[in-house]
Design an enzyme around this catalytic site. Sequence first.
Site, PDB file in Angstrom:
ATOM      1  N   TRP A  81       8.041  29.813  15.697  1.00 41.96           N
ATOM      2  CA  TRP A  81       7.994  28.785  16.731  1.00 41.96           C
ATOM      3  C   TRP A  81       6.598  28.188  16.883  1.00 41.96           C
ATOM      4  CZ3 TRP A  81       6.876  29.576  22.489  1.00 41.96           C
ATOM      5  CH2 TRP A  81       5.914  30.566  22.674  1.00 41.96           C
ATOM      6  N   ASP A  82       5.646  28.677  16.063  1.00 41.03           N
ATOM      7  CA  ASP A  82       4.274  28.163  16.149  1.00 41.03           C
ATOM      8  C   ASP A  82       4.217  26.653  15.969  1.00 41.03           C
ATOM      9  OD1 ASP A  82       4.489  30.935  15.148  1.00 41.03           O
ATOM     10  OD2 ASP A  82       2.313  30.931  15.342  1.00 41.03           O
ATOM     11  N   GLU A 103       7.573  39.051  23.829  1.00 40.90           N
ATOM     12  CA  GLU A 103       7.832  39.901  22.659  1.00 40.90           C
ATOM     13  C   GLU A 103       7.706  41.396  22.911  1.00 40.90           C
ATOM     14  OE1 GLU A 103       5.520  38.564  19.309  1.00 40.90           O
ATOM     15  OE2 GLU A 103       6.906  36.938  18.908  1.00 40.90           O
ATOM     16  N   LYS A 157       2.550  40.855  25.865  1.00 40.09           N
ATOM     17  CA  LYS A 157       1.767  40.658  24.651  1.00 40.09           C
ATOM     18  C   LYS A 157       1.038  39.324  24.700  1.00 40.09           C
ATOM     19  CE  LYS A 157       2.402  40.042  19.652  1.00 40.09           C
ATOM     20  NZ  LYS A 157       3.390  40.000  18.551  1.00 40.09           N
ATOM     21  N   GLN A 158       1.731  38.300  25.259  1.00 43.33           N
ATOM     22  CA  GLN A 158       1.179  36.951  25.305  1.00 43.33           C
ATOM     23  C   GLN A 158       1.881  36.195  26.427  1.00 43.33           C
ATOM     24  OE1 GLN A 158       2.155  34.918  21.635  1.00 43.33           O
ATOM     25  NE2 GLN A 158       4.153  35.875  21.548  1.00 43.33           N
TER      26      GLN A 158
END
Length: 815
Positions: free
Chosen positions: A370-371, A509, A630-631
Amino acid sequence: MRRRWWQPRPTGGAEHAGWLLDYTGVDPETEGIRETLCTIGNGYVATRGAAPEADDNRCHYPGTYAAGIFNRLRTRLHGHVHEDESLVNLPNWLTLRWRRPGERWVRPDGPDVSEYRQTLDLRAGVLHRRYRHIDGSGRATTVVSRMFVSMATPHVSALETTLVAENWSGMLQVRSGIDGRVANRQVAEYRSLAGRHLYPDGQGRDGDDGLWLRVCTTQSQVRVATAVRTRLFQAGARLTTRPRVEMLPGHPQQIWGIPVRAGQPLRVEKIAAHHTSRDRAVTEAAAASREAAARAGPFTELLSEQVRAWRRLWERSHIELHTDHPSPSLELNLHTFHLLVATSPNVTDLDAGVGARGLHGEGYRGHVFWDEVFVHRVLTLHLPEASRALLLYRWRRLDAARRAAAAIGCRGAMFPWQSGSNGREETPRELFNTRTDRWMPDRSALQRHVGLAVAYAVWQYYQATEDLDFLRTHGGELILETARFFADLARRNPRTGRYEITGVMGPDEFHDGYPDREVPGLDNNAYTNVMTVWLLRQALAVVGLLACRDGTSIPDRLGIDNGELARWTDITTRMYVPWHDDHIISQFDGYDGLAELDLDGYRRRYGNIGRLDLILAGEGDSPNRYRIGKQADVLMLLYLLSAEELRELLGSLGYDWPPETLPRTASYYLRRASHGSTLSRVVHAWVQARTDRTASFGSFTDALAADIRDTQGGTTREGIHLGAMAGTLDLAERCYLGIETRQDALWFNPRLPHEISRLHTLIAYRGHQLHVTATRAALALIASPCNAAPVTVHVAGQPPLTIGGGQQVSVPLIS
């Protein structure tokens, strides 16, 4: 004076430090990182910045990769059969070595090499290298090289090496070849798995200066051909000495013996051409490469074309940032450079997606994630033709996405979390935890939100370009089929009347389920639910835009009837969003009931806690039990949508989200992040730009340094983090300038951090090239002369204005 002429000279006037990435010495521990960051390429093919004399060893990893060339291999390991698809490491065209007869071939990391220096000239896309070699008898030789992958002629690469015997005369041997014996073995995690993707499929020589090699991938049966032309020059004249040719299987090479005199340079010019059987307008890959290598001009001519091509690209892509402190211009330019290496306009005729690690290494096996949502936000404002081409990668895989959706009982299209050649799900079901030496489930494929990223990128492209033809032929179908899938995922809760989405993972994630539930997946991930509402709104707008365009509209062809549209409309007013205290959006249902974790304590114990999931698994624990991330997850909403847009969307669902709750929400999640992804600091810097500008600039500079400093602990050697690199450019541009493209208008709301005094960029918007300059006092716009229709611009809440070709405006800003 004797050595003055062969000092490295950056090409194209790139004398400013902001354009030169410079390294000295050879450090085995960091050489892999340097080779990644010195990768040169043109969107079609890229070559890591390894020395031509280097082998694949502990220090160096030569690698060449072409966009979209994948292959699958099977391995039986630890009682499991793995089938993995990878971006293929292609034959090494760089191979060029030298020695004195009877001695070993010189290695750049040998103990007899000194004054080693390599410099990547970002402005021209040329990698310079220089070193001195002194043998046991004190004979010194200086070697200088320049190499590039042509941005002007995408199938051509070039290497020029100059050798000077400083204090000796005698014979010197030069060996040039193509090494097709390569394998994918860069990533330590994958080395126990099969990695040999190529087998020789033909090789030969062309006259006294040409070699060619054709290989074929073992499963996908893609033929890849490399042809090289090597010529030697002394005193400005081409040498006619005939080489000895060795046709080793998969490794053709030529060896010359040349007499040299002290102080007299020997120049070796190696031109390579690359083609594959997936290229258009070629009869056969090897024939095309051989012809291209023979036809190519000399090195200096190719270099001049390279400089001009990069100059044009930099004019369209350069972001200028002036600060009161040391400028991050080198990092910004480096990130722009690698974005162009991976996604230049040369992709327009390719079937390739946005690999999360670019074309720079074998991390993530070269897969598309998905970047792209971070990448397209930059491309649409600078190189919209590249954005369009990369979106077609997704459109060509719609049928695979439809089959995936049908497999779980839904209509529409469900894009895979990891995509490769044909759009099937490439995410492994298990991953090997090196901390425990055990396999553990990998449920990443539950991240359905990749489809939201695809649709978002399509809509952003349309808003920036007003390319209705693309919307009608490709983009509209992507948006509508993705909307149909997420609408089917949403189920109405009869008790509350709200629509809910269950059994998914969010961008975080770390959380793939509930600690007390065997079935994986989370309920009502806020990011997924809110972006589903955003998507359905845009899908309804697309239906209106495409109405009556021809006799067979996309909604009619897809069988989208009024009943389905009515359900979409209902979801946009009744979607459930979880909340907890103080109007804070909950990451998912039940998130606020999880335990807290002492992140600082874990940092003291483990140092880098980016992969806290693996650390906790090693302790017999799981992140599913804790309020950690995580993010960015919830905060991703504020990256993709402005605070005003998000507030309006939540209001349409009947939720009140007052302005004062934004900083509380940001603070809540910022302090619970482990920053296990390079994308994390990008999003955090974005959110902080509206709440704490000093902290935002700090996160921005941390994100800029992620690959240069390898802050993820060894991952940069496996390839750049393309999404994070694009994200930093997006931060400098869209965030700090407050750029939005919505409601058929261009919006600016500049919020420069205190450290930035001036920011300038050139953006493309609906046929216009707009020079944008922001200071703390004013925003200035200058439109290049053109015939495009004037566009509407909103600046910092002031009355809208229009600007046309050749016009300029300046708007004062209120602090």
